[in-house]
Design an enzyme around this catalytic site. Structure first.
Site, short mmCIF file in Angstrom:
data_model
loop_
_atom_site.label_atom_id
_atom_site.label_comp_id
_atom_site.label_asym_id
_atom_site.label_seq_id
_atom_site.Cartn_x
_atom_site.Cartn_y
_atom_site.Cartn_z
N ARG A 134 127.30 -82.62 -52.86
CA ARG A 134 127.20 -82.00 -54.18
C ARG A 134 127.81 -82.91 -55.24
O ARG A 134 128.83 -83.56 -55.00
CB ARG A 134 127.92 -80.64 -54.19
N ARG A 142 129.22 -79.08 -58.08
CA ARG A 142 130.50 -78.41 -57.80
C ARG A 142 131.47 -78.79 -58.90
O ARG A 142 131.64 -79.98 -59.20
CB ARG A 142 131.02 -78.86 -56.43
N GLU A 159 136.60 -67.06 -52.91
CA GLU A 159 135.38 -67.00 -52.13
C GLU A 159 134.71 -65.63 -52.23
O GLU A 159 135.39 -64.59 -52.24
CB GLU A 159 135.69 -67.29 -50.65
#
Length: 260
Positions: A129, A82, A90
């Site tokens: 992540r 990330r 999004e």
């Protein structure tokens, strides 16, 4: 003493030039290999200043998930990365186009490439992540996403490594109405006179932008008429502030609320 034939002399000169050229190229190649990727010339060297001194490693991109998330092969394993300090729209938002645009850009810049991953203050997020600052082909991906109006910054205390750069990038994108900032001139009910350059504890008359810090330490501004505006209460002791203009809010690190 016999003179060298003209053709032979030309051949010797060409050989000498070739040897000098190859020697010079070998020296340059070795020097570039030895230096950090962030030290190489980039489109904007100032963007990469915050990477100086950070630990970095090489990885290969195997998939692009969206505008700010990728999968890489790192030390023989597949990891999800990330982008640190960045938030792209999004893909499942009411308007998915900004997210699709960011994803397309991301795929073009890093898809299938060898990249450099720089570590910040935090190794992983709550989803496991890796959180990384990314360089690819001498482009600082995190910074450029924001600067081209494809993303906003995440101004969080624990992600502060490149926060100042990302705030500058976001301000640049806003001032030039790039990407997600293109419709900002249509916003009504917001002042144009800057009276809270560092944020105000109490709002001057007509200054209505709320600079909120939510439970995740995200710095988000709220405009009159927005979904959560009425519910947001400014608590000055938590660092929350009022702003008169959008530029004031952005310059101080606040970003717009994510569109769901």
């Amino acid at each position: 003493m016999r003179s060298i034939p003209q053709q032979t002399g030309k051949f010797i000169c060409r050989c000498l030039i070739f040897i000098i050229f190859v020697s010079g190229c070998s020296h340059t190649s070795a020097a570039m290999t030895a230096e950090s990727p962030a030290a190489a010339e980039t489109q904007n060297e100032a963007q990469t200043t915050c990477l100086t001194g950070l630990t970095f490693t090489e990885a290969r991109v195997v998939d692009v998930i969206d505008g700010d998330t990728i999968k890489v092969r790192l030390n023989g394993a597949i990891e999800t990365v990330r982008y640190l300090g960045v938030d792209t729209p999004e893909l499942k938002a009411r308007d998915p186009q900004p997210g699709k645009t960011a994803m397309k850009w991301n795929r073009e810049k890093v898809g299938g490439k060898t990249i450099w991953l720089y570590s910040g203050n935090r190794d992983r997020d709550d989803y496991g992540r890796l959180l990384r600052l990314v360089m690819a082909d001498d482009v600082f991906i995190n910074s450029t996403l924001i600067r081209e109006g494809l993303a906003t910054s995440f101004n969080r205390p624990h992600d502060a490594v490149c926060a100042q750069q990302f705030t500058a990038d976001m301000l640049y994108a806003y001032q030039n109405r790039l990407g997600i900032w293109q419709g900002m001139d249509d916003i009504t009910g917001v002042q144009t006179d800057e009276r809270c350059p560092e944020g105000c504890i109490l709002p001057p008359n007509g200054c209505t932008i709320k600079g909120n810090i939510n439970a995740s330490d995200d710095y988000i501004y709220h405009l009159p008429g927005s979904e959560d505006y009425a519910d947001v209460r400014i608590e000055a002791d938590r660092g929350e502030r009022w702003f008169c203009t959008l530029e004031e809010a952005i310059r101080n690190g606040w970003r717009p609320a994510r569109q769901e």
